[in-house]
Design an enzyme around this catalytic site. Structure first.
Site, mmCIF file in Angstrom:
data_model
loop_
_atom_site.group_PDB
_atom_site.id
_atom_site.type_symbol
_atom_site.label_atom_id
_atom_site.label_comp_id
_atom_site.label_asym_id
_atom_site.label_seq_id
_atom_site.Cartn_x
_atom_site.Cartn_y
_atom_site.Cartn_z
ATOM 1 C CB SER A 169 44.695 83.053 74.256
ATOM 2 O OG SER A 169 45.751 82.663 74.972
HETATM 3 N N1 SAH Z 1 47.485 78.246 75.220
HETATM 4 C C1 SAH Z 1 46.025 78.425 75.777
HETATM 5 C C2 SAH Z 1 46.182 79.505 76.864
HETATM 6 C C3 SAH Z 1 46.532 79.267 78.166
HETATM 7 S S1 SAH Z 1 46.366 80.129 79.464
HETATM 8 C C4 SAH Z 1 45.215 78.579 74.795
HETATM 9 O O1 SAH Z 1 45.400 78.086 73.651
HETATM 10 O O2 SAH Z 1 44.388 79.095 74.974
HETATM 11 C C5 SAH Z 1 48.099 79.786 79.984
HETATM 12 C C6 SAH Z 1 48.281 78.441 80.664
HETATM 13 O O3 SAH Z 1 49.468 78.209 81.097
HETATM 14 C C7 SAH Z 1 47.323 77.971 81.901
HETATM 15 O O4 SAH Z 1 46.669 76.801 81.561
HETATM 16 C C8 SAH Z 1 48.480 77.815 82.934
HETATM 17 O O5 SAH Z 1 48.070 76.643 83.882
HETATM 18 C C9 SAH Z 1 49.591 77.289 82.283
HETATM 19 N N2 SAH Z 1 50.834 77.688 82.892
HETATM 20 C C10 SAH Z 1 51.133 78.540 83.994
HETATM 21 N N3 SAH Z 1 52.364 78.393 84.197
HETATM 22 C C11 SAH Z 1 52.804 77.316 83.570
HETATM 23 C C12 SAH Z 1 54.121 76.472 83.705
HETATM 24 N N4 SAH Z 1 55.178 76.676 84.617
HETATM 25 N N5 SAH Z 1 54.399 75.360 82.923
HETATM 26 C C13 SAH Z 1 53.138 75.187 81.998
HETATM 27 N N6 SAH Z 1 52.094 75.585 82.047
HETATM 28 C C14 SAH Z 1 51.953 76.965 82.669
#
Ligand code: SAH
Length: 223
Positions: free
Chosen positions: A72
């Site tokens: 992010s």
């Molecule tokens: N928090 C992260 C950004 C993550 S992007 C950071 O620190 O930069 C969003 C993430 O959510 C992705 O890795 C994706 O695989 C995950 N994701 C999507 N749907 C999900 C679900 N149902 N359960 C857990 N993770 C999920």
């Protein structure tokens, strides 16, 4: 210990502060809490980005991390952390570990962080990385975040870092009364908004913020 990245981090935090000031009408404040700024300063973002993008680690922008996912934007990590109003006693649930950067920022402030990731390879890498960096208060689990993690509930804060079409009921149930949840809602990138939910002492939910954002989608029930 001397922080070799102090200058980069200071410049990044200045960019973030500008973003906060520009969006203050959504956030209801025009600066971040000192605890949020301290936490952002302590986490080495270069440890969380792919090697070939190292020179962009302290830019205020999201970056690809593989598996069609992203790390992010620092501004987003900062405001979501800030909105949770954490204390050193807080217990937090994160949905969407990705590379683990947001979890590390939360782990700098809170007592304990449980973070759920549906892509097994990302969960494994983040777990390794956070362990190597010494975050013993963060638990990374390969699980469907839409179900939350009832075993450790209730949580003082819940942070969802992938966009959901609607608020997963399981997460509301796992939030402590007086707890806060931040979640991007909306199907398409251009119509999403970041929502802050506050659960009242009687379980009633208050909603605020509505900042326009663009997150990758929350994908339910596919592991
Ligand atoms: N928090 C992260 C950004 C993550 S992007 C950071 O620190 O930069 C969003 C993430 O959510 C992705 O890795 C994706 O695989 C995950 N994701 C999507 N749907 C999900 C679900 N149902 N359960 C857990 N993770 C999920």
């Amino acid at each position: 210990m001397e922080d070799a990245y102090r200058q980069e981090k200071t410049r990044l935090l200045q960019d973030v502060a500008r973003g906060v000031a520009e969006t203050s009408r959504f956030l209801g404040k025009d600066s971040l809490a000192p605890a949020t700024i301290d936490a952002m300063m302590r986490v080495d973002r270069h440890e969380f980005v792919p090697h070939d993008l190292l020179q962009l680690a302290y830019e205020n922008r999201p970056l690809p991390i593989g598996h069609e996912q992203t790390i992010s934007q620092p501004y987003i990590v900062a405001i979501m952390t800030d909105m949770l109003d954490l204390t050193p006693e807080s217990r937090v649930l994160e949905i969407g570990t990705g590379c683990g950067y947001q979890a590390a920022v939360l782990g700098e402030i809170a007592a304990a962080v449980v973070t759920l990731e549906r892509v097994g390879a990302l969960a494994d890498t983040a777990k390794e990385r956070l362990k190597r960096l010494g975050y013993s208060n963060i638990t990374v689990l390969h699980a469907d975040g839409a179900q939350g993690w009832a075993a450790e509930a209730p949580y003082d804060g819940i942070i969802v870092t992938a966009a959901a079409e609607k608020i997963p009921e399981a997460l509301v149930a796992q939030l402590r009364p007086d707890g806060r949840m931040v979640i991007p809602l909306g199907r398409r990138a251009r119509t999403q908004s970041l929502v802050l939910l506050e659960k009242g002492a009687e379980g009633n939910i208050r909603e605020g913020c509505h900042l326009p954002v663009a997150f990758v989608p929350l994908i339910e029930n596919i592991l």
